[in-house]
Design an enzyme around this catalytic site. Structure first.
Site, PDB file in Angstrom:
ATOM      1  N   LYS A  36       0.840  -1.202   0.000  1.00 51.72           N
ATOM      2  CA  LYS A  36       0.000   0.000   0.000  1.00 51.72           C
ATOM      3  C   LYS A  36       0.876   1.254   0.000  1.00 51.72           C
ATOM      4  O   LYS A  36       0.600   2.223  -0.714  1.00 51.72           O
ATOM      5  CB  LYS A  36      -0.958  -0.025   1.204  1.00 51.72           C
ATOM      6  CG  LYS A  36      -2.090  -1.026   1.023  1.00 51.72           C
ATOM      7  CD  LYS A  36      -2.947  -1.275   2.258  1.00 51.72           C
ATOM      8  CE  LYS A  36      -3.971  -2.379   1.945  1.00 51.72           C
ATOM      9  NZ  LYS A  36      -4.822  -2.760   3.081  1.00 51.72           N
ATOM     10  N   GLN A  80      -5.043  -1.610   9.167  1.00 50.63           N
ATOM     11  CA  GLN A  80      -4.931  -2.921   8.528  1.00 50.63           C
ATOM     12  C   GLN A  80      -5.576  -3.987   9.413  1.00 50.63           C
ATOM     13  O   GLN A  80      -5.306  -4.071  10.612  1.00 50.63           O
ATOM     14  CB  GLN A  80      -3.447  -3.247   8.270  1.00 50.63           C
ATOM     15  CG  GLN A  80      -3.210  -4.506   7.467  1.00 50.63           C
ATOM     16  CD  GLN A  80      -3.792  -4.453   6.052  1.00 50.63           C
ATOM     17  OE1 GLN A  80      -3.859  -3.400   5.433  1.00 50.63           O
ATOM     18  NE2 GLN A  80      -4.231  -5.590   5.558  1.00 50.63           N
ATOM     19  N   ASP A 112     -11.484   2.708   3.315  1.00 49.41           N
ATOM     20  CA  ASP A 112     -11.802   1.283   3.170  1.00 49.41           C
ATOM     21  C   ASP A 112     -13.290   1.062   2.888  1.00 49.41           C
ATOM     22  O   ASP A 112     -13.683  -0.043   2.510  1.00 49.41           O
ATOM     23  CB  ASP A 112     -11.449   0.538   4.470  1.00 49.41           C
ATOM     24  CG  ASP A 112     -10.114  -0.179   4.398  1.00 49.41           C
ATOM     25  OD1 ASP A 112      -9.772  -0.684   3.313  1.00 49.41           O
ATOM     26  OD2 ASP A 112      -9.439  -0.261   5.437  1.00 49.41           O
TER      27      ASP A 112
HETATM   28  N1  GUN Z   1      -7.258  -6.891   5.475  1.00 47.80           N
HETATM   29  C1  GUN Z   1      -7.579  -7.642   4.391  1.00 47.80           C
HETATM   30  N2  GUN Z   1      -8.184  -6.880   3.459  1.00 47.80           N
HETATM   31  C2  GUN Z   1      -8.227  -5.624   3.950  1.00 47.80           C
HETATM   32  C3  GUN Z   1      -8.719  -4.391   3.439  1.00 47.80           C
HETATM   33  O1  GUN Z   1      -9.275  -4.277   2.336  1.00 47.80           O
HETATM   34  N3  GUN Z   1      -8.575  -3.316   4.265  1.00 47.80           N
HETATM   35  C4  GUN Z   1      -7.998  -3.401   5.496  1.00 47.80           C
HETATM   36  N4  GUN Z   1      -7.913  -2.296   6.229  1.00 47.80           N
HETATM   37  N5  GUN Z   1      -7.533  -4.536   5.999  1.00 47.80           N
HETATM   38  C5  GUN Z   1      -7.643  -5.634   5.226  1.00 47.80           C
END
Ligand code: GUN
Length: 282
Positions: free
Chosen positions: A53, A97, A119
């Site tokens: 990311k 996350q 998100d």
């Molecule tokens: N963990 C797995 N997929 C995601 C996601 O799309 N966003 C976040 N914040 N954590 C994740």
């Protein structure tokens, strides 16, 4: 003949377009776009996601602010950090996350303002998605919709079957397909006759996290198969939910793992962060 949907190439093309938009935005607004990424603990998969990311931010011109908390971090420390980012004008998006370590509560996520919820997990954003009004859409299902759009796949009137009902993927995926006029069935671990349900799918999306669970006998001839799974097979090799080698010949389109939905997720996160910045000006 089947076509492999190249998520990596589509993601790259969206990122290039987005990088131009971001350059333009920064010039016109005379400000940067900032994304805060919070990782608690040392989950290896999460570490890779967060690394990717941050790399994607650099690629498109978003300033990233990474916060690595140890497993000693308290609920209050996490919540104080989110609150300070919520009030920080340099930050357009806040991403925690997931999964959080078990001793911490997801309640902390509620402190992320809707306007910075890149998100698309907040109750308001999910609610707006259900109402089919403007919302921030969860990155993975949003990425799947973009892939279908890029391939000019018509959704209207199709039977779409979503396997998996998570808040992050399955539920928003079903809602997006419904908003696009598909007839949608959501299957899950308690579904009876899963095979028969899947066989009805013109568009089959699997998001369950079980290696090679979707087998050829579950797939209709000519189906479009989208694999959201990210698993390890018996040899430790990355694989999806779909038994790709045997399923592909029945499909009109299929996404691979890796190189399918994965690169799209992060790209849509960049896109959502950009949209947050644009909306912050209004
Ligand atoms: N963990 C797995 N997929 C995601 C996601 O799309 N966003 C976040 N914040 N954590 C994740």
């Amino acid at each position: 003949m089947y076509k492999i949907i190249d998520g990596k190439a589509i993601a790259q093309s969206i990122r290039e377009e987005l990088a131009e938009k971001i350059t333009e935005f920064k010039k016109n607004a005379a400000r940067d776009i900032g994304l805060a990424v919070i990782l608690v603990g040392e989950n290896p998969a999460s570490q890779i996601y967060v690394h990717n990311k941050i790399k994607a931010c650099e690629e498109v011109g978003i300033k990233s602010f990474a916060y690595y908390l140890t497993e000693q971090a308290t609920q209050k420390e996490l919540e104080d950090l989110i609150l300070s980012l919520a009030n920080d004008d340099k930050i357009n998006g806040i991403l925690v996350q997931l999964p959080l370590p078990a001793y911490l509560s997801d309640k902390a996520l509620k402190l992320i303002p809707d306007s910075k919820d890149v998100d698309g997990f907040s109750a308001n954003n999910i609610g707006k998605l259900c109402l089919n009004t403007q919302s921030t859409v969860a990155c993975t299902p949003y990425g799947v919709m973009k892939m279908l759009e890029y391939e000019n796949i018509e959704i209207k009137g199709k039977n779409a079957v979503v396997v998996g009902r998570s808040n992050i993927v399955g539920k928003p995926m079903a809602m997006l397909l419904l908003n696009a006029d598909a007839t949608v069935t959501v299957c899950h671990s308690k579904t009876k006759n899963l095979k028969e349900q899947c066989q009805k799918a013109d568009i089959l999306v699997s998001a369950i996290g079980k290696p090679k669970f979707i087998t050829a006998d579950m797939v209709k001839d000519g189906a479009i198969v989208i694999d959201v799974g990210m698993n390890r097979d018996e040899n430790g090799k990355l694989c999806g939910d779909v038994d790709f080698a045997n399923v592909k010949d029945k499909c009109s389109y299929i996404t691979p793992v890796p190189g399918g939905v994965g690169p799209m997720t992060i790209t849509m996160l960049m896109y959502n962060t950009y949209l947050s910045a644009v909306r912050s000006l209004n």
